[in-house]
Design a protein around this motif. Structure first.
Motif, PDB file in Angstrom:
ATOM      1  N   ILE A   1       9.328   2.988  -1.604  1.00  0.00           N
ATOM      2  CA  ILE A   1       8.273   2.306  -2.363  1.00  0.00           C
ATOM      3  C   ILE A   1       7.619   1.237  -1.498  1.00  0.00           C
ATOM      4  O   ILE A   1       6.385   1.085  -1.491  1.00  0.00           O
ATOM      5  CB  ILE A   1       8.855   1.705  -3.668  1.00  0.00           C
ATOM      6  CG1 ILE A   1       9.258   2.836  -4.626  1.00  0.00           C
ATOM      7  CG2 ILE A   1       7.872   0.762  -4.335  1.00  0.00           C
ATOM      8  CD1 ILE A   1      10.048   2.386  -5.827  1.00  0.00           C
ATOM      9  N   GLN A   2       8.424   0.471  -0.754  1.00  0.00           N
ATOM     10  CA  GLN A   2       7.865  -0.550   0.141  1.00  0.00           C
ATOM     11  C   GLN A   2       6.952   0.073   1.180  1.00  0.00           C
ATOM     12  O   GLN A   2       5.875  -0.467   1.475  1.00  0.00           O
ATOM     13  CB  GLN A   2       8.999  -1.324   0.837  1.00  0.00           C
ATOM     14  CG  GLN A   2       9.749  -2.262  -0.070  1.00  0.00           C
ATOM     15  CD  GLN A   2      10.946  -2.896   0.629  1.00  0.00           C
ATOM     16  OE1 GLN A   2      11.282  -2.522   1.742  1.00  0.00           O
ATOM     17  NE2 GLN A   2      11.571  -3.850  -0.041  1.00  0.00           N
ATOM     18  N   SER A   3       7.340   1.215   1.725  1.00  0.00           N
ATOM     19  CA  SER A   3       6.506   1.849   2.738  1.00  0.00           C
ATOM     20  C   SER A   3       5.178   2.293   2.126  1.00  0.00           C
ATOM     21  O   SER A   3       4.126   2.178   2.763  1.00  0.00           O
ATOM     22  CB  SER A   3       7.226   3.027   3.384  1.00  0.00           C
ATOM     23  OG  SER A   3       7.378   4.076   2.458  1.00  0.00           O
ATOM     24  N   LEU A   4       5.209   2.802   0.873  1.00  0.00           N
ATOM     25  CA  LEU A   4       3.965   3.175   0.213  1.00  0.00           C
ATOM     26  C   LEU A   4       3.069   1.952  -0.010  1.00  0.00           C
ATOM     27  O   LEU A   4       1.840   2.007   0.206  1.00  0.00           O
ATOM     28  CB  LEU A   4       4.255   3.859  -1.124  1.00  0.00           C
ATOM     29  CG  LEU A   4       4.897   5.247  -1.060  1.00  0.00           C
ATOM     30  CD1 LEU A   4       5.196   5.746  -2.470  1.00  0.00           C
ATOM     31  CD2 LEU A   4       3.983   6.215  -0.345  1.00  0.00           C
ATOM     32  N   PHE A   5       3.652   0.844  -0.444  1.00  0.00           N
ATOM     33  CA  PHE A   5       2.882  -0.375  -0.685  1.00  0.00           C
ATOM     34  C   PHE A   5       2.277  -0.890   0.617  1.00  0.00           C
ATOM     35  O   PHE A   5       1.091  -1.237   0.675  1.00  0.00           O
ATOM     36  CB  PHE A   5       3.786  -1.436  -1.336  1.00  0.00           C
ATOM     37  CG  PHE A   5       3.062  -2.722  -1.617  1.00  0.00           C
ATOM     38  CD1 PHE A   5       3.213  -3.817  -0.785  1.00  0.00           C
ATOM     39  CD2 PHE A   5       2.203  -2.831  -2.700  1.00  0.00           C
ATOM     40  CE1 PHE A   5       2.530  -4.990  -1.037  1.00  0.00           C
ATOM     41  CE2 PHE A   5       1.538  -4.010  -2.954  1.00  0.00           C
ATOM     42  CZ  PHE A   5       1.692  -5.097  -2.117  1.00  0.00           C
ATOM     43  N   ARG A   6       3.086  -0.947   1.678  1.00  0.00           N
ATOM     44  CA  ARG A   6       2.582  -1.417   2.970  1.00  0.00           C
ATOM     45  C   ARG A   6       1.475  -0.511   3.477  1.00  0.00           C
ATOM     46  O   ARG A   6       0.497  -0.977   4.044  1.00  0.00           O
ATOM     47  CB  ARG A   6       3.724  -1.495   3.981  1.00  0.00           C
ATOM     48  CG  ARG A   6       4.683  -2.632   3.682  1.00  0.00           C
ATOM     49  CD  ARG A   6       5.820  -2.669   4.658  1.00  0.00           C
ATOM     50  NE  ARG A   6       6.748  -3.748   4.314  1.00  0.00           N
ATOM     51  CZ  ARG A   6       8.028  -3.729   4.560  1.00  0.00           C
ATOM     52  NH1 ARG A   6       8.565  -2.705   5.187  1.00  0.00           N
ATOM     53  NH2 ARG A   6       8.790  -4.746   4.207  1.00  0.00           N
ATOM     54  N   ARG A   7       1.600   0.771   3.263  1.00  0.00           N
ATOM     55  CA  ARG A   7       0.560   1.706   3.678  1.00  0.00           C
ATOM     56  C   ARG A   7      -0.740   1.412   2.940  1.00  0.00           C
ATOM     57  O   ARG A   7      -1.826   1.409   3.533  1.00  0.00           O
ATOM     58  CB  ARG A   7       1.024   3.133   3.387  1.00  0.00           C
ATOM     59  CG  ARG A   7       0.022   4.191   3.749  1.00  0.00           C
ATOM     60  CD  ARG A   7       0.630   5.577   3.494  1.00  0.00           C
ATOM     61  NE  ARG A   7      -0.325   6.599   3.816  1.00  0.00           N
ATOM     62  CZ  ARG A   7      -1.010   7.300   2.919  1.00  0.00           C
ATOM     63  NH1 ARG A   7      -0.813   7.068   1.635  1.00  0.00           N
ATOM     64  NH2 ARG A   7      -1.866   8.220   3.300  1.00  0.00           N
ATOM     65  N   ALA A   8      -0.622   1.152   1.628  1.00  0.00           N
ATOM     66  CA  ALA A   8      -1.817   0.851   0.845  1.00  0.00           C
ATOM     67  C   ALA A   8      -2.480  -0.427   1.357  1.00  0.00           C
ATOM     68  O   ALA A   8      -3.714  -0.503   1.467  1.00  0.00           O
ATOM     69  CB  ALA A   8      -1.447   0.716  -0.629  1.00  0.00           C
ATOM     70  N   VAL A   9      -1.684  -1.442   1.675  1.00  0.00           N
ATOM     71  CA  VAL A   9      -2.236  -2.706   2.195  1.00  0.00           C
ATOM     72  C   VAL A   9      -2.947  -2.464   3.525  1.00  0.00           C
ATOM     73  O   VAL A   9      -4.058  -2.945   3.756  1.00  0.00           O
ATOM     74  CB  VAL A   9      -1.111  -3.766   2.341  1.00  0.00           C
ATOM     75  CG1 VAL A   9      -1.592  -4.982   3.105  1.00  0.00           C
ATOM     76  CG2 VAL A   9      -0.607  -4.172   0.967  1.00  0.00           C
ATOM     77  N   VAL A  10      -2.345  -1.706   4.400  1.00  0.00           N
ATOM     78  CA  VAL A  10      -2.940  -1.433   5.712  1.00  0.00           C
ATOM     79  C   VAL A  10      -4.231  -0.645   5.543  1.00  0.00           C
ATOM     80  O   VAL A  10      -5.241  -0.940   6.202  1.00  0.00           O
ATOM     81  CB  VAL A  10      -1.930  -0.669   6.610  1.00  0.00           C
ATOM     82  CG1 VAL A  10      -2.607  -0.117   7.844  1.00  0.00           C
ATOM     83  CG2 VAL A  10      -0.787  -1.581   7.004  1.00  0.00           C
ATOM     84  N   LEU A  11      -4.224   0.359   4.650  1.00  0.00           N
ATOM     85  CA  LEU A  11      -5.446   1.131   4.424  1.00  0.00           C
ATOM     86  C   LEU A  11      -6.563   0.251   3.853  1.00  0.00           C
ATOM     87  O   LEU A  11      -7.736   0.400   4.211  1.00  0.00           O
ATOM     88  CB  LEU A  11      -5.159   2.308   3.495  1.00  0.00           C
ATOM     89  CG  LEU A  11      -4.331   3.435   4.077  1.00  0.00           C
ATOM     90  CD1 LEU A  11      -4.025   4.482   3.014  1.00  0.00           C
ATOM     91  CD2 LEU A  11      -5.060   4.080   5.256  1.00  0.00           C
TER      92      LEU A  11
END
Length: 167
Positions: free
Chosen positions: A141-151
């Motif tokens: 879940i953290q990796s998905l959230f971080r990905r969204a922030v980076v995008l």
């Protein structure tokens, strides 16, 4: 030869003796073919019967061997059972003679302690596996959230670049 046959527009005319010889030859060839067909058919039928017979023999053998094996297992079981009964009888008489009930209480207590520790270890193992699974899900879940922030940041950079290129 023109002497034995005459060819017409639609038919061939043969003398009787030639026609008889041809008919004998035809019947001889036909008889050979009939014999060949009968031989092949009889061989086929015989092979089929043999196959069915083999399958039947195998079934009988399997059942016979299973019966023998069951008898053997039953005999072994009864032998072991009698030995266990004798052993139990000897142990019970020994306990009665020695009056070792205090010894048995100590053994029972030891078994309870071992059981308690094993159960605690099993519960700890289950809890540890649940923790590891939850941790793995949280990291995902953290990796998905971080990905969204980076995008999102990347999109904002693209907007800024587009505004600069238009000006």
């Amino acid at each position: 030869d023109k002497f034995y046959c005459q060819i017409g527009h639609r038919k061939v005319f043969l003398k009787a003796e030639v026609a008889g010889k041809l008919e004998k030859l035809r019947l001889a060839r036909l008889a050979k073919f009939v014999i060949i067909i009968q031989r092949i058919y009889r061989g086929y039928i015989t092979r089929k019967r043999l196959q069915i017979l083999k399958q039947t023999v195998i079934k009988v053998q399997v059942r016979y061997r299973a019966k023998l094996y069951a008898r053997q297992i039953r005999k072994q079981y009864l032998t072991i059972r009698m030995r266990v009964i004798k052993l139990q009888r000897m142990i019970r008489s020994w306990y009665n003679l020695m009056n070792l009930q205090n010894y048995m209480n100590i053994r029972r207590w030891s078994a309870v302690v071992i059981q308690r520790r094993v159960r605690a270890w099993l519960i700890g193992r289950k809890t540890r596996l649940q923790y590891q699974e939850a941790k793995r899900k949280m990291i995902f879940i953290q990796s998905l959230f971080r990905r969204a922030v980076v995008l999102k940041r990347l999109d904002s950079f693209k907007v800024i670049d587009n505004n600069k290129s238009k000006a």
